[in-house]
Design a protein around this motif. Structure first.
Motif, PDB file in Angstrom:
ATOM      1  N   ALA A   1       0.826  -1.202   0.000  1.00 52.35           N
ATOM      2  CA  ALA A   1       0.000   0.000   0.000  1.00 52.35           C
ATOM      3  C   ALA A   1       0.861   1.254   0.000  1.00 52.35           C
ATOM      4  O   ALA A   1       1.955   1.263   0.558  1.00 52.35           O
ATOM      5  CB  ALA A   1      -0.894  -0.004   1.242  1.00 52.35           C
ATOM      6  N   CYS A   2       0.335   2.299  -0.642  1.00 53.16           N
ATOM      7  CA  CYS A   2       0.980   3.611  -0.586  1.00 53.16           C
ATOM      8  C   CYS A   2       0.237   4.420   0.466  1.00 53.16           C
ATOM      9  O   CYS A   2      -0.960   4.654   0.335  1.00 53.16           O
ATOM     10  CB  CYS A   2       0.897   4.314  -1.938  1.00 53.16           C
ATOM     11  SG  CYS A   2       1.523   6.003  -1.847  1.00 53.16           S
ATOM     12  N   LEU A   3       0.936   4.814   1.526  1.00 58.93           N
ATOM     13  CA  LEU A   3       0.263   5.538   2.611  1.00 58.93           C
ATOM     14  C   LEU A   3       0.092   7.008   2.246  1.00 58.93           C
ATOM     15  O   LEU A   3      -0.632   7.737   2.902  1.00 58.93           O
ATOM     16  CB  LEU A   3       1.052   5.411   3.917  1.00 58.93           C
ATOM     17  CG  LEU A   3       1.195   3.985   4.468  1.00 58.93           C
ATOM     18  CD1 LEU A   3       1.927   3.989   5.796  1.00 58.93           C
ATOM     19  CD2 LEU A   3      -0.162   3.304   4.620  1.00 58.93           C
ATOM     20  N   LYS A   4       0.758   7.440   1.175  1.00 57.26           N
ATOM     21  CA  LYS A   4       0.613   8.849   0.774  1.00 57.26           C
ATOM     22  C   LYS A   4      -0.669   9.060  -0.030  1.00 57.26           C
ATOM     23  O   LYS A   4      -1.485   9.901   0.315  1.00 57.26           O
ATOM     24  CB  LYS A   4       1.850   9.265  -0.033  1.00 57.26           C
ATOM     25  CG  LYS A   4       1.824  10.696  -0.509  1.00 57.26           C
ATOM     26  CD  LYS A   4       3.136  11.412  -0.232  1.00 57.26           C
ATOM     27  CE  LYS A   4       3.077  12.875  -0.604  1.00 57.26           C
ATOM     28  NZ  LYS A   4       3.706  13.142  -1.911  1.00 57.26           N
ATOM     29  N   CYS A   5      -0.864   8.268  -1.097  1.00 62.50           N
ATOM     30  CA  CYS A   5      -2.027   8.532  -1.973  1.00 62.50           C
ATOM     31  C   CYS A   5      -3.095   7.453  -1.889  1.00 62.50           C
ATOM     32  O   CYS A   5      -4.144   7.585  -2.510  1.00 62.50           O
ATOM     33  CB  CYS A   5      -1.586   8.727  -3.421  1.00 62.50           C
ATOM     34  SG  CYS A   5      -1.187   7.207  -4.281  1.00 62.50           S
ATOM     35  N   GLY A   6      -2.854   6.386  -1.130  1.00 62.47           N
ATOM     36  CA  GLY A   6      -3.888   5.366  -0.951  1.00 62.47           C
ATOM     37  C   GLY A   6      -3.899   4.291  -2.036  1.00 62.47           C
ATOM     38  O   GLY A   6      -4.719   3.382  -1.993  1.00 62.47           O
TER      39      GLY A   6
ATOM     40  N   VAL B   1       7.633   0.853  -5.267  1.00 65.02           N
ATOM     41  CA  VAL B   1       7.482   2.294  -5.506  1.00 65.02           C
ATOM     42  C   VAL B   1       6.101   2.527  -6.127  1.00 65.02           C
ATOM     43  O   VAL B   1       5.694   1.825  -7.049  1.00 65.02           O
ATOM     44  CB  VAL B   1       8.577   2.832  -6.459  1.00 65.02           C
ATOM     45  CG1 VAL B   1       8.351   4.318  -6.760  1.00 65.02           C
ATOM     46  CG2 VAL B   1       9.959   2.619  -5.845  1.00 65.02           C
ATOM     47  N   CYS B   2       5.368   3.524  -5.593  1.00 64.01           N
ATOM     48  CA  CYS B   2       4.019   3.811  -6.076  1.00 64.01           C
ATOM     49  C   CYS B   2       4.051   4.387  -7.495  1.00 64.01           C
ATOM     50  O   CYS B   2       4.743   5.370  -7.745  1.00 64.01           O
ATOM     51  CB  CYS B   2       3.343   4.802  -5.124  1.00 64.01           C
ATOM     52  SG  CYS B   2       1.675   5.246  -5.647  1.00 64.01           S
ATOM     53  N   ASP B   3       3.277   3.779  -8.416  1.00 61.97           N
ATOM     54  CA  ASP B   3       3.197   4.278  -9.801  1.00 61.97           C
ATOM     55  C   ASP B   3       2.656   5.695  -9.838  1.00 61.97           C
ATOM     56  O   ASP B   3       3.039   6.487 -10.689  1.00 61.97           O
ATOM     57  CB  ASP B   3       2.208   3.419 -10.629  1.00 61.97           C
ATOM     58  CG  ASP B   3       2.729   2.019 -10.885  1.00 61.97           C
ATOM     59  OD1 ASP B   3       3.902   1.739 -10.568  1.00 61.97           O
ATOM     60  OD2 ASP B   3       1.936   1.195 -11.403  1.00 61.97           O
ATOM     61  N   THR B   4       1.720   5.988  -8.943  1.00 68.29           N
ATOM     62  CA  THR B   4       0.992   7.249  -9.004  1.00 68.29           C
ATOM     63  C   THR B   4       1.802   8.415  -8.439  1.00 68.29           C
ATOM     64  O   THR B   4       1.840   9.477  -9.037  1.00 68.29           O
ATOM     65  CB  THR B   4      -0.333   7.131  -8.212  1.00 68.29           C
ATOM     66  OG1 THR B   4      -0.962   5.923  -8.604  1.00 68.29           O
ATOM     67  CG2 THR B   4      -1.249   8.302  -8.473  1.00 68.29           C
ATOM     68  N   CYS B   5       2.426   8.212  -7.265  1.00 66.85           N
ATOM     69  CA  CYS B   5       3.062   9.368  -6.618  1.00 66.85           C
ATOM     70  C   CYS B   5       4.536   9.164  -6.278  1.00 66.85           C
ATOM     71  O   CYS B   5       5.175  10.065  -5.755  1.00 66.85           O
ATOM     72  CB  CYS B   5       2.266   9.774  -5.367  1.00 66.85           C
ATOM     73  SG  CYS B   5       2.524   8.679  -3.970  1.00 66.85           S
ATOM     74  N   GLY B   6       5.078   7.964  -6.564  1.00 66.33           N
ATOM     75  CA  GLY B   6       6.518   7.757  -6.359  1.00 66.33           C
ATOM     76  C   GLY B   6       6.939   7.469  -4.925  1.00 66.33           C
ATOM     77  O   GLY B   6       8.126   7.316  -4.646  1.00 66.33           O
TER      78      GLY B   6
HETATM   79 ZN    ZN Z   1       1.109   6.807  -3.975  1.00 65.22          ZN
END
Ligand code: ZN
Ligand code: AP5
Ligand code: MG
Length: 213
Positions: free
Chosen positions: A129-134, A149-154
């Motif tokens: 899970a990405c805790l920054k953007c969900g 690494v999150c595709d959306t926000c890195g």
């Molecule tokens: Zn993210």
């Protein structure tokens, strides 16, 4: 359009809710994401919620209801929203219904993403899970382009604290006791739609868009 996502922990409510939000241009409102963002930022609400979440228990209704009602009163929810992880108890559903009644509004669909318990534990241990953007990924089924690494926000991806197998089985127990009764609640209101959540995520989404139109 106002939509509720129902289903066991790990059934794919969040995955589908994000796709619905994008297609229909409405906000994705996840009480779990709101709590996790507060934990990450060290707020008082986050500290309180974490005590329950780490044990796989529900955060008390008083706290959760207030947060949700504040969120859906914001301007971006004017055209509707997709609720993910709320309501989770009959009292929460009743409060929501009452609040909407006062505004002359109602929930249009309660989408139940059906996945048997056996599949759940396997899914959870692979979730990142990405805790920054969900955003949510799965190491096998839905991997990010670059590992962890999150595709959306890195941001860096993590295994959620409550995705440990012991906690997952507790969350499942809590789901069956406190949340599953909502299936009857929304069936009685004629808005429950069940989809097979064991299919590929694109096929689950296709069944959902067939229902929503
Ligand atoms: Zn993210
Ligand atoms: P919350 O964040 O809502 O967690 P949950 O209900 O346990 O659900 P999850 O987010 O774990 O699963 P999901 O159904 O969203 O599945 P996902 O799409 O990620 O709540 C956490 C905690 O907060 C609660 O335990 C409670 O303490 C508290 N809380 C929150 N709301 C509350 C409320 N209203 N009242 C009281 N307390 C509250 O998918 C799971 C995995 O499977 C992912 O890795 C995904 O990539 C993968 N996947 C998804 N779809 C598929 C597919 N079709 N095939 C294969 N893999 C798939
Ligand atoms: Mg989720």
């Amino acid at each position: 359009m106002k939509i509720i996502m129902l289903g066991a922990p790990g059934a794919g409510k969040g995955t589908q809710a994000k796709m619905i939000a994008e297609k229909y241009g409405i906000p994705h409102v996840s009480t779990g994401d709101i709590f996790r963002a507060n934990i990450k930022n060290g707020t008082e609400l986050g500290m309180e919620a974490k005590k329950y979440m780490d044990q796989g228990l529900l955060v008390p209704d008083e706290l959760t209801v207030k947060i949700l009602l504040d969120r859906v009163a914001q301007e971006d929810c004017g055209k509707g929203y997709v609720l993910d992880g709320f309501p989770r108890t009959i009292p929460q559903a009743e409060v929501l219904e009452e609040a909407l009644n006062k505004l002359g509004e109602k929930i249009d669909f309660a989408v139940n993403v059906d996945v048997p318990d056996e599949n759940i534990v396997r899914r959870m241990s692979g979730r990142r899970a990405c805790l920054k953007c969900g955003a949510t990924y799965h190491v096998e089924h839905i991997p990010p382009k670059k590992e962890d690494v999150c595709d959306t926000c890195g941001s860096e991806l993590v295994l959620r604290d409550d995705d440990k197998p012991e906690t997952v089985s507790n969350r499942l127990k809590v789901y069956h006791e406190q949340t599953q009764p909502l299936i009857d609640f929304y069936t009685a209101r004629g808005i429950l739609k069940t989809v097979d959540g064991t299919l590929d995520m694109k096929d689950v989404f296709a069944s959902i868009t067939d229902i929503l139109g």
